[in-house]
Design a protein around this motif. Structure first.
Motif, PDB file in Angstrom:
ATOM      1  N   PRO A 264      37.001  49.230  39.087  1.00  0.00           N
ATOM      2  CA  PRO A 264      38.324  49.843  39.220  1.00  0.00           C
ATOM      3  C   PRO A 264      39.218  49.054  40.178  1.00  0.00           C
ATOM      4  N   VAL A 265      40.509  49.028  39.866  1.00  0.00           N
ATOM      5  CA  VAL A 265      41.505  48.379  40.718  1.00  0.00           C
ATOM      6  C   VAL A 265      42.569  49.423  41.055  1.00  0.00           C
ATOM      7  N   ILE A 266      42.963  49.477  42.333  1.00  0.00           N
ATOM      8  CA  ILE A 266      44.068  50.354  42.747  1.00  0.00           C
ATOM      9  C   ILE A 266      45.217  49.481  43.243  1.00  0.00           C
TER      10      ILE A 266
ATOM     11  N   LEU B 139      37.667  57.370  41.298  1.00  0.00           N
ATOM     12  CA  LEU B 139      37.441  56.111  40.571  1.00  0.00           C
ATOM     13  C   LEU B 139      36.088  55.483  40.864  1.00  0.00           C
ATOM     14  N   ALA B 140      35.594  55.674  42.078  1.00  0.00           N
ATOM     15  CA  ALA B 140      34.375  54.954  42.458  1.00  0.00           C
ATOM     16  C   ALA B 140      33.142  55.829  42.568  1.00  0.00           C
ATOM     17  N   GLY B 141      33.262  57.107  42.297  1.00  0.00           N
ATOM     18  CA  GLY B 141      32.062  57.912  42.472  1.00  0.00           C
ATOM     19  C   GLY B 141      32.156  59.310  41.927  1.00  0.00           C
TER      20      GLY B 141
ATOM     21  N   ARG C 170      40.270  57.195  33.467  1.00  0.00           N
ATOM     22  CA  ARG C 170      40.873  55.854  33.494  1.00  0.00           C
ATOM     23  C   ARG C 170      40.131  55.012  34.529  1.00  0.00           C
ATOM     24  N   LYS C 171      40.128  53.711  34.301  1.00  0.00           N
ATOM     25  CA  LYS C 171      39.394  52.813  35.212  1.00  0.00           C
ATOM     26  C   LYS C 171      40.205  52.517  36.470  1.00  0.00           C
ATOM     27  N   ASP C 172      41.524  52.352  36.300  1.00  0.00           N
ATOM     28  CA  ASP C 172      42.371  51.847  37.383  1.00  0.00           C
ATOM     29  C   ASP C 172      43.534  52.803  37.681  1.00  0.00           C
ATOM     30  N   ILE C 173      44.101  52.655  38.868  1.00  0.00           N
ATOM     31  CA  ILE C 173      45.379  53.297  39.173  1.00  0.00           C
ATOM     32  C   ILE C 173      46.368  52.165  39.447  1.00  0.00           C
TER      33      ILE C 173
END
Ligand code: CP
Length: 307
Positions: A125-127, A302-304, A5-8
C-alpha cells in the motif's frame, strides 16, 4: 466494513462510505493517544516507510507517531539525505525500498502524480502525504474529522476556504471531500489564485473574502505557497494580507460559533491575524491532534485492519 483498496492516493476516488469508515475508525483511535502508555499492538511486526521529497513537520511526525502507537516499526527517509541526491530515480528508490519488504510506504513529493506512479509498480500500500498542488488526502480527512467531531456533521455546513486555491493540494482534497459529504464549499482569494473552471467542482467562488465568510460555519485559511509560485501572482504579501487575511473584523460576519482552521504552517499576520489564530474559535491545534488518529486509521485499514 473493510476498505477495499490498496492505496490512499486522493479523496477524489473515495466514496462517502469509505470516508465515513476512515473517520469512524479514526474516532476509535483517539483514545489511544490519551492513555499513559500510548500504544496498542495492532501493527506489531509491520514496517512503515515514510519517504519525503518535500519538507514537513505535521504530516511526517504524525505518520510516525501513528505508526509507533500501533507498534509498527518506522523508517524515515528524506530525499536530501538519501541516494536521490546521487540521481536515483523515484521508481528505482521505491523498488529498492520494496526489496527490504516494508508493509506500507508513505510518500510526499513535489510532483503531482508521484504517489500514483509508485503505487502502480509496488505491491505494498502507498499513502499520498501530499503531491505537488494535486492532493493531500490525509489533511482533508483530518480536517473533516475535526469539523465533524465539533459540529456533529458535515452535511449542510457552509465551509469557506480562503487564499491560494491554485497551489493548494489541501484545498483540492477538501473540496472533493466536503462536497461529497454534503457541505457547501465557498472559495475566496485573489483572482490570480483561483483556478479557471473550479466552479465545476461544485463550489461557489467569490473575489471578496467577506462574501465567502458570511454566515460560514467553518473558515479555512490556506498558506501562501511562495515555493510553488513560478511568477508573482499578487503585488506583495502586505497587499494580500490587506484583502484576504482573516481577522477580527471580517470574521464577525461568520456564524458566532465558526471554526477557524489552517493546515499549517501558518504565516502569521498574512493568512490570519495572530490573535484569531489563538482565539477560542481556532481549532488549528485540534487539527494536528486529529491528524494522528486519522493516520492511525489509515495505517490500520491498509496495513493490518483488513487481515
Ligand atoms: N499540513 C501539512 O501538510 O503540514 P506539513 O507540511 O508540516 O506536513
Amino acid at each position: 466494513m473493510k476498505l477495499h483498496r490498496k492505496d490512499i492516493l486522493g479523496i477524489k476516488e473515495l466514496s462517502v462510505d469509505e470516508i465515513n469508515l476512515i473517520l469512524e475508525t479514526a474516532d476509535s483511535f483517539v483514545e489511544v493517544s490519551t492513555r499513559e502508555i500510548k500504544k496498542v499492538p495492532t501493527l506489531r511486526g509491520k514496517t512503515i516507510i515514510t519517504l519525503f521529497y518535500e519538507p514537513s513537520t505535521r504530516t511526517r511526525t504524525s505518520f510516525e507517531i501513528a505508526a509507533k502507537r500501533l507498534s509498527a516499526d518506522t523508517i524515515s527517509i528524506s530525499s536530501s539525505t538519501s541516494s536521490v541526491v546521487k540521481g536515483e530515480t523515484l521508481i528505482d528508490t521505491a523498488k529498492n525500498l520494496e526489496s527490504m519488504n516494508p508493509d506500507l510506504i508513505v510518500i510526499r513529493h513535489s510532483a503531482a502524480g508521484a504517489p500514483h506512479m509508485i503505487a502502480g509498480v509496488l505491491n505494498e500500500p502507498v499513502i499520498n502525504a501530499g503531491d505537488g498542488a494535486h492532493e493531500h488526502p490525509t489533511q482533508a480527512l483530518l480536517d473533516m474529522m475535526t469539523i465533524r467531531s465539533i459540529k456533529g456533521k458535515l452535511a449542510g455546513l457552509k465551509v469557506a476556504i480562503v487564499g491560494d486555491i491554485s497551489h493548494s493540494r489541501v484545498a483540492r482534497s477538501n473540496i472533493y471531500g466536503l462536497t461529497k459529504m454534503g457541505a457547501s464549499v465557498h472559495l475566496a482569494g485573489p483572482a490570480t489564485m483561483i483556478p479557471y473552471g473550479i466552479e465545476n467542482m461544485g463550489v461557489v467562488v467569490h473575489t471578496q473574502i467577506e462574501e465567502a465568510i458570511r454566515d460560514a460555519d467553518v473558515v479555512m485559511a490556506l498558506r501562501i505557497q511562495t515555493e510553488r509560485e513560478k511568477q508573482c501572482i499578487f503585488p506583495s504579501l502586505r497587499e494580500y494580507a490587506r484583502h484576504f487575511s482573516l481577522n477580527r473584523r471580517n470574521i464577525g460576519s461568520a456564524a458566532k460559533d465558526v471554526l477557524i482552521m489552517h493546515p499549517g504552517p501558518v504565516n502569521r499576520g498574512i493568512e490570519i491575524s495572530p490573535d484569531l489564530a489563538e482565539s477560542a474559535n481556532s481549532v488549528i491545534l485540534q487539527q494536528v491532534t486529529n491528524g494522528v488518529a486519522v493516520r492511525m486509521a489509515l495505517l490500520y485499514l491498509l496495513a493490518g485492519g483488513n487481515a
